[in-house]
Design a protein around this motif. Sequence first.
Motif, PDB file in Angstrom:
ATOM      1  N   MET A   1       0.847  -1.187   0.000  1.00  0.00           N
ATOM      2  CA  MET A   1       0.000   0.000   0.000  1.00  0.00           C
ATOM      3  C   MET A   1       0.887   1.242   0.000  1.00  0.00           C
ATOM      4  SD  MET A   1      -2.994   0.755   2.676  1.00  0.00           S
ATOM      5  CE  MET A   1      -3.849   2.276   2.684  1.00  0.00           C
ATOM      6  N   ARG A   2       0.612   2.186  -0.868  1.00  0.00           N
ATOM      7  CA  ARG A   2       1.446   3.382  -0.946  1.00  0.00           C
ATOM      8  C   ARG A   2       1.049   4.399   0.117  1.00  0.00           C
ATOM      9  NH1 ARG A   2      -0.270   7.853  -5.132  1.00  0.00           N
ATOM     10  NH2 ARG A   2      -2.109   8.248  -4.098  1.00  0.00           N
ATOM     11  N   GLU A   3       2.021   5.178   0.548  1.00  0.00           N
ATOM     12  CA  GLU A   3       1.760   6.255   1.506  1.00  0.00           C
ATOM     13  C   GLU A   3       0.982   7.366   0.817  1.00  0.00           C
ATOM     14  OE1 GLU A   3       2.476   7.025   4.857  1.00  0.00           O
ATOM     15  OE2 GLU A   3       2.731   4.860   4.912  1.00  0.00           O
ATOM     16  N   LYS A   4       0.034   7.953   1.518  1.00  0.00           N
ATOM     17  CA  LYS A   4      -0.725   9.063   0.958  1.00  0.00           C
ATOM     18  C   LYS A   4      -0.103  10.368   1.421  1.00  0.00           C
ATOM     19  CE  LYS A   4      -5.041   6.541   0.778  1.00  0.00           C
ATOM     20  NZ  LYS A   4      -6.414   6.474   1.222  1.00  0.00           N
ATOM     21  N   CYS A   9       4.939  16.896  -3.275  1.00  0.00           N
ATOM     22  CA  CYS A   9       6.114  16.752  -2.406  1.00  0.00           C
ATOM     23  C   CYS A   9       6.007  15.617  -1.398  1.00  0.00           C
ATOM     24  CB  CYS A   9       6.398  18.070  -1.673  1.00  0.00           C
ATOM     25  SG  CYS A   9       5.203  18.464  -0.374  1.00  0.00           S
ATOM     26  N   GLY A  10       4.814  15.009  -1.250  1.00  0.00           N
ATOM     27  CA  GLY A  10       4.635  13.904  -0.324  1.00  0.00           C
ATOM     28  C   GLY A  10       4.315  14.307   1.104  1.00  0.00           C
ATOM     29  N   CYS A  42      -1.125  22.364   0.424  1.00  0.00           N
ATOM     30  CA  CYS A  42      -0.005  21.756   1.130  1.00  0.00           C
ATOM     31  C   CYS A  42       0.777  22.864   1.818  1.00  0.00           C
ATOM     32  CB  CYS A  42       0.888  21.000   0.144  1.00  0.00           C
ATOM     33  SG  CYS A  42       2.392  20.342   0.883  1.00  0.00           S
ATOM     34  N   LYS A  43       0.985  22.736   3.119  1.00  0.00           N
ATOM     35  CA  LYS A  43       1.736  23.750   3.849  1.00  0.00           C
ATOM     36  C   LYS A  43       3.221  23.715   3.526  1.00  0.00           C
ATOM     37  CE  LYS A  43      -1.191  24.346   7.899  1.00  0.00           C
ATOM     38  NZ  LYS A  43      -1.210  24.254   9.369  1.00  0.00           N
ATOM     39  N   ASN A  44       3.701  22.627   2.946  1.00  0.00           N
ATOM     40  CA  ASN A  44       5.120  22.508   2.628  1.00  0.00           C
ATOM     41  C   ASN A  44       5.466  23.166   1.296  1.00  0.00           C
ATOM     42  OD1 ASN A  44       7.834  21.429   3.091  1.00  0.00           O
ATOM     43  ND2 ASN A  44       7.360  20.036   1.416  1.00  0.00           N
ATOM     44  N   PHE A  66      -5.417  13.900  -0.360  1.00  0.00           N
ATOM     45  CA  PHE A  66      -4.366  12.942  -0.064  1.00  0.00           C
ATOM     46  C   PHE A  66      -4.512  11.639  -0.832  1.00  0.00           C
ATOM     47  CE2 PHE A  66      -3.734  15.350   4.002  1.00  0.00           C
ATOM     48  CZ  PHE A  66      -2.490  15.815   3.642  1.00  0.00           C
ATOM     49  N   GLY A  67      -5.478  11.575  -1.738  1.00  0.00           N
ATOM     50  CA  GLY A  67      -5.622  10.425  -2.621  1.00  0.00           C
ATOM     51  C   GLY A  67      -6.111   9.214  -1.942  1.00  0.00           C
TER      52      GLY A  67
END
Length: 67
Positions: A1-4, A9-10, A42-44, A66-67
């Motif tokens: 499972m991929r990280e959301k 930028c992730g 996204c705050k980043n 976040f998909g």
Amino acid sequence: MREKGCIKCGSRDADTKEVAMTGTGLSKMFDIQKNEFVVVFCKNCGYSEFYNRQSSTGSNILDLFFG
């Protein structure tokens, strides 16, 4: 499972804002804010997505971002 996270930028640090925008024609001429959206950003990195305010609630919108 991929990280959301942010698709750019992730990062998982996001927030929302409500915005209103004019449409076209007379609403633009008289500056009537008839289109309302929730912006998830996204705050980043600042990547942003707009969602029609009538179609979703805040928590559902963050899930979409976040998909």
